[in-house]
Write a protein that holds these residues in place. Sequence first.
Motif, PDB file in Angstrom:
ATOM      1  N   CYS A 219      47.445  28.020  28.866  1.00 24.82           N
ATOM      2  CA  CYS A 219      47.175  28.532  30.378  1.00 24.82           C
ATOM      3  C   CYS A 219      45.976  27.867  31.106  1.00 24.82           C
ATOM      4  CB  CYS A 219      46.544  29.875  30.085  1.00 24.82           C
ATOM      5  SG  CYS A 219      46.090  30.739  31.565  1.00 24.82           S
TER       6      CYS A 219
ATOM      7  N   ASN B 160      45.247  28.442  34.108  1.00 25.07           N
ATOM      8  CA  ASN B 160      44.697  29.245  35.473  1.00 25.07           C
ATOM      9  C   ASN B 160      43.184  29.146  35.597  1.00 25.07           C
ATOM     10  OD1 ASN B 160      47.000  31.938  36.470  1.00 25.07           O
ATOM     11  ND2 ASN B 160      47.053  29.884  36.982  1.00 25.07           N
TER      12      ASN B 160
ATOM     13  N   LEU C  30      40.194  30.766  34.858  1.00 27.14           N
ATOM     14  CA  LEU C  30      39.497  31.165  33.874  1.00 27.14           C
ATOM     15  C   LEU C  30      39.648  30.278  32.702  1.00 27.14           C
ATOM     16  CD1 LEU C  30      36.889  32.521  32.901  1.00 27.14           C
ATOM     17  CD2 LEU C  30      38.780  34.532  32.284  1.00 27.14           C
ATOM     18  N   CYS C  31      41.028  30.252  32.278  1.00 25.78           N
ATOM     19  CA  CYS C  31      41.139  29.303  31.003  1.00 25.78           C
ATOM     20  C   CYS C  31      40.880  28.038  31.257  1.00 25.78           C
ATOM     21  CB  CYS C  31      42.768  29.506  30.295  1.00 25.78           C
ATOM     22  SG  CYS C  31      43.104  31.203  29.705  1.00 25.78           S
TER      23      CYS C  31
ATOM     24  N   CYS D 291      48.330  32.619  34.132  1.00 30.21           N
ATOM     25  CA  CYS D 291      47.691  33.751  33.533  1.00 30.21           C
ATOM     26  C   CYS D 291      48.386  34.537  32.919  1.00 30.21           C
ATOM     27  CB  CYS D 291      46.837  34.254  34.661  1.00 30.21           C
ATOM     28  SG  CYS D 291      45.851  35.642  33.807  1.00 30.21           S
ATOM     29  N   ASN D 292      48.374  34.878  31.493  1.00 26.78           N
ATOM     30  CA  ASN D 292      48.953  36.010  30.723  1.00 26.78           C
ATOM     31  C   ASN D 292      48.200  37.028  30.550  1.00 26.78           C
ATOM     32  OD1 ASN D 292      51.927  35.112  29.490  1.00 26.78           O
ATOM     33  ND2 ASN D 292      50.629  33.260  29.859  1.00 26.78           N
ATOM     34  N   ALA D 293      47.194  37.546  31.600  1.00 28.27           N
ATOM     35  CA  ALA D 293      46.476  38.775  31.378  1.00 28.27           C
ATOM     36  C   ALA D 293      45.779  38.766  29.930  1.00 28.27           C
ATOM     37  CB  ALA D 293      47.394  39.906  31.529  1.00 28.27           C
ATOM     38  N   ALA D 294      45.481  37.611  29.558  1.00 30.69           N
ATOM     39  CA  ALA D 294      44.530  37.691  28.140  1.00 30.69           C
ATOM     40  C   ALA D 294      43.429  36.936  28.507  1.00 30.69           C
ATOM     41  CB  ALA D 294      45.611  36.993  27.203  1.00 30.69           C
ATOM     42  N   CYS D 295      42.910  36.822  29.893  1.00 34.72           N
ATOM     43  CA  CYS D 295      41.377  36.076  30.114  1.00 34.72           C
ATOM     44  C   CYS D 295      40.511  36.433  29.212  1.00 34.72           C
ATOM     45  CB  CYS D 295      41.333  36.479  31.528  1.00 34.72           C
ATOM     46  SG  CYS D 295      42.638  36.426  32.538  1.00 34.72           S
TER      47      CYS D 295
ATOM     48  N   VAL E  88      43.606  30.357  26.250  1.00 36.39           N
ATOM     49  CA  VAL E  88      44.766  30.899  25.767  1.00 36.39           C
ATOM     50  C   VAL E  88      45.796  30.014  25.702  1.00 36.39           C
ATOM     51  CG1 VAL E  88      46.678  32.668  25.805  1.00 36.39           C
ATOM     52  CG2 VAL E  88      44.193  33.674  25.998  1.00 36.39           C
TER      53      VAL E  88
HETATM   54  S1  FES Z   1      43.444  32.736  32.972  1.00 32.93           S
HETATM   55 FE1  FES Z   1      44.518  32.182  31.344  1.00 32.93          FE
HETATM   56  S2  FES Z   1      44.972  34.280  30.480  1.00 32.93           S
HETATM   57 FE2  FES Z   1      44.389  34.530  32.257  1.00 32.93          FE
END
Ligand code: FES
Length: 282
Positions: free
Chosen positions: A102, A104, A106-107, A143-147, A152
């Motif tokens: 990931c 995105n 945050l990751c 993003c896999n909604a595991a931020c 992740v």
């Molecule tokens: S940004 Fe990686 S799981 Fe949300």
Amino acid sequence: MTAPKQEVSLGMPQLPAPAYPADVRVRLEADAKEVIARYPDSRSALLPLLHLVQSEEGHVSRTGMAFCAELLGLTTAEVTAVATFYTMYRRRPSGDYQVGVCTNTLCAVMGGDAIFDRLKDHLGVGNDETTEDGKVTLEHIECNAACDFAPVVMVNWEFFDNQTPESATRLVDDLIAGRTVEPTRGAPLCTYKETARILAGFPDERPGAVEATGGAGAASLIGLKLAKGEAAPQARVVSPRGEAPGDRPQKGAEHLSSHDAPQQTSASDPDHPAGPAAEEGE
Ligand code: FES
């Protein structure tokens, strides 16, 4: 079975997709009919059917799309439009293990970009490329909604939380060597084709697989607990970044992410209250 719709061709005529071998066709058709029967409108079965054909070849081939079109009474253009829209359908042969990093926002800032770069160098492949042995396909994922567990990594859509470049490198080495790897949570890992069959709606019959899926992780539930007054807003930082090599988080273990640490606010940090800065001399 429904006759395929008439297709309007605007470009060069394309050769018909090769057919499945007879035995494969018989097996897939029986499975497809079982899936289609679950829906009041057969075309609603397109997404699981694409997973079904993906479980056969490891990607959605022209043969697979023609098969879906034929059984659902759609044009191959309609099937292609869906298969190319969703990134979970692969359009070319890929590895047994799809390693998605990931990247995105945050990751990425928590180390996802560094993990991707390390794996790219370590495996010698770029985004959406497969190692020569056919084991691993590396790709950026959204993003896999595991931020809560950033950064992740997902292998065949199973979660590997709070990764580092080092832990992710160990992970792909284990996959390539055929060693057993345990996702941080969720069902045991299986190959990409096996995963596709489960996504087509066929039960995961491996012992303990269903029980292992469990519920949301502790870091995801902490907000709910706070709202219900079941947890005190105290620092609960357990960062696996400092873990010893080979000491990965265990499935089911409490491994709250560093994001759970309460921020310094005017309530918790009276020396730095929020609000407009006071003018000197006031
Ligand atoms: S940004 Fe990686 S799981 Fe949300």
